[in-house]
Design an enzyme around this catalytic site. Structure first.
Site, PDB file in Angstrom:
ATOM      1  N   LEU A 293       0.827  -1.209   0.000  1.00  0.00           N
ATOM      2  CA  LEU A 293       0.000   0.000   0.000  1.00  0.00           C
ATOM      3  C   LEU A 293       0.861   1.259   0.000  1.00  0.00           C
ATOM      4  O   LEU A 293       0.587   2.212  -0.732  1.00  0.00           O
ATOM      5  CB  LEU A 293      -0.924  -0.036   1.222  1.00  0.00           C
TER       6      LEU A 293
ATOM      7  N   TYR B  92       2.592  -5.495  11.221  1.00  0.00           N
ATOM      8  CA  TYR B  92       3.152  -6.849  11.246  1.00  0.00           C
ATOM      9  C   TYR B  92       2.126  -7.722  10.533  1.00  0.00           C
ATOM     10  O   TYR B  92       0.997  -7.861  10.992  1.00  0.00           O
ATOM     11  CB  TYR B  92       3.339  -7.307  12.702  1.00  0.00           C
ATOM     12  N   THR B  93       2.506  -8.296   9.393  1.00  0.00           N
ATOM     13  CA  THR B  93       1.525  -9.019   8.564  1.00  0.00           C
ATOM     14  C   THR B  93       1.866 -10.491   8.325  1.00  0.00           C
ATOM     15  O   THR B  93       1.211 -11.148   7.529  1.00  0.00           O
ATOM     16  CB  THR B  93       1.373  -8.331   7.186  1.00  0.00           C
TER      17      THR B  93
ATOM     18  N   THR C 200      -7.885  -5.041   9.023  1.00  0.00           N
ATOM     19  CA  THR C 200      -8.004  -6.287   8.255  1.00  0.00           C
ATOM     20  C   THR C 200      -9.324  -7.026   8.484  1.00  0.00           C
ATOM     21  O   THR C 200      -9.954  -6.873   9.543  1.00  0.00           O
ATOM     22  CB  THR C 200      -6.843  -7.228   8.649  1.00  0.00           C
ATOM     23  N   ASP C 201      -9.690  -7.844   7.502  1.00  0.00           N
ATOM     24  CA  ASP C 201     -10.851  -8.737   7.655  1.00  0.00           C
ATOM     25  C   ASP C 201     -10.587  -9.842   8.672  1.00  0.00           C
ATOM     26  O   ASP C 201     -11.510 -10.524   9.100  1.00  0.00           O
ATOM     27  CB  ASP C 201     -11.206  -9.356   6.304  1.00  0.00           C
TER      28      ASP C 201
ATOM     29  N   TYR D 111      -2.527 -12.703  14.701  1.00  0.00           N
ATOM     30  CA  TYR D 111      -2.496 -11.529  13.823  1.00  0.00           C
ATOM     31  C   TYR D 111      -3.814 -10.763  13.915  1.00  0.00           C
ATOM     32  O   TYR D 111      -3.825  -9.537  14.134  1.00  0.00           O
ATOM     33  CB  TYR D 111      -2.219 -11.957  12.376  1.00  0.00           C
TER      34      TYR D 111
END
Length: 281
Positions: A13, A63-64, A103-104, A127
């Site tokens: 992004l 953090y992904t 996030t979803d 997460y």
């Protein structure tokens, strides 16, 4: 001239915002990587924010690593919860605008209808839990912030599902992709444009919003679309999640309802196939 600080500048992004920035020269853009905005060290982060003195923060840093988060819990919560708490506090005190990306994965995946912003959250992995904690902290510390939940993000930049599929479909004769996780992909370039559109809107209405491309598909169907646009000869088969176990559980259904963001900010959201095609051009 308004100063916009973009955290996570080298991510998907952040990179797409970097591409768009030249179209908006009326802003002073600061693209900060993890050395310039250190989300895993709060004392350093505090100093860095005071140094940059932004008028707007687009918080794209996170953090992904969903599976690694199961063992790196403290790090995930520091970056996704405590750092955003600090950023939200800073923007509130300085009267700066904040758009924070979530996030979803804050959902448990048991819904059968598209999830709106009021839907109950119940993360099923570390997460997701860290990102939900970040949402709560963000709006607690800065009730004037905007939080955008998104899903299945991909881009020409960074690592993502589309690029992995492109590589595998060129390397292998056949691949298997899970067909029982339902949602919608998000082309990071579309989300980046939406963030700028919100900033430029005559109204700023804080709270949580959902954004992903239009369409309701499985990862398997997404892979088929990638195969179609890439004209790959690889055979793509669908498998249940149980055949592809991962350290972190994924929500089975996380389709986001986008009515709110479309109504308030008058956004036109492209269908996922239109946006996927853009990436192949």
């Amino acid at each position: 001239m308004k100063k916009i600080l973009v955290t996570g500048a080298n991510g998907q992004l952040g990179s797409e915002l970097g591409v768009l920035a030249s179209k908006y020269p009326s802003y002073d853009w600061i693209f900060a990587d993890r050395t310039q905005i250190t989300l895993d060290n709060l004392e350093v982060l505090k100093l860095q924010l005071n140094e940059f003195q932004p008028d707007v923060i687009f918080n794209c840093g996170a953090y992904t690593a969903v599976d690694k988060a199961e063992t790196e819990t403290e790090l995930a919560f520091t970056i996704n919860h405590l750092a955003i708490e600090l950023i939200a506090k800073y923007t509130s005190e300085k009267n700066a605008k904040l758009i924070h990306i979530s996030t979803d994965y804050v959902f448990d995946g048991t819904s059968s209808i598209a999830l709106d912003e009021e839907a109950e959250t119940n993360p099923i992995n570390v997460y997701g839990a860290s990102k939900r904690a970040g949402e709560i902290a963000c709006l607690n510390k800065n009730p004037n912030a905007i939080v955008i939940r998104t899903s299945w993000v991909y881009s020409k930049f960074g690592n993502n599902f589309v690029k992995t599929m492109q590589r595998l479909m060129q390397e292998r004769d056949s691949i298997s992709v899970v067909n029982d996780q339902i949602g919608s992909p998000t082309y990071a370039a579309d989300l980046a444009q939406a963030m700028i559109d919100i900033l430029q809107s005559p109204q700023w209405i804080p709270g949580i919003y959902n954004y992903s491309n239009e369409g309701e598909i499985s990862w398997y169907e997404f892979a088929l679309a990638i195969k179609e646009f890439g004209r790959y000869n690889c055979n793509v088969g669908g498998i249940p999640s149980s055949s592809y176990p991962t350290p972190a559980k994924r929500p089975e259904f996380s389709l986001l309802d986008k009515k709110k963001i479309k109504a308030i900010y008058n956004l036109e959201i492209p269908d996922y196939k239109e946006s996927l095609k853009e990436m192949f051009v």
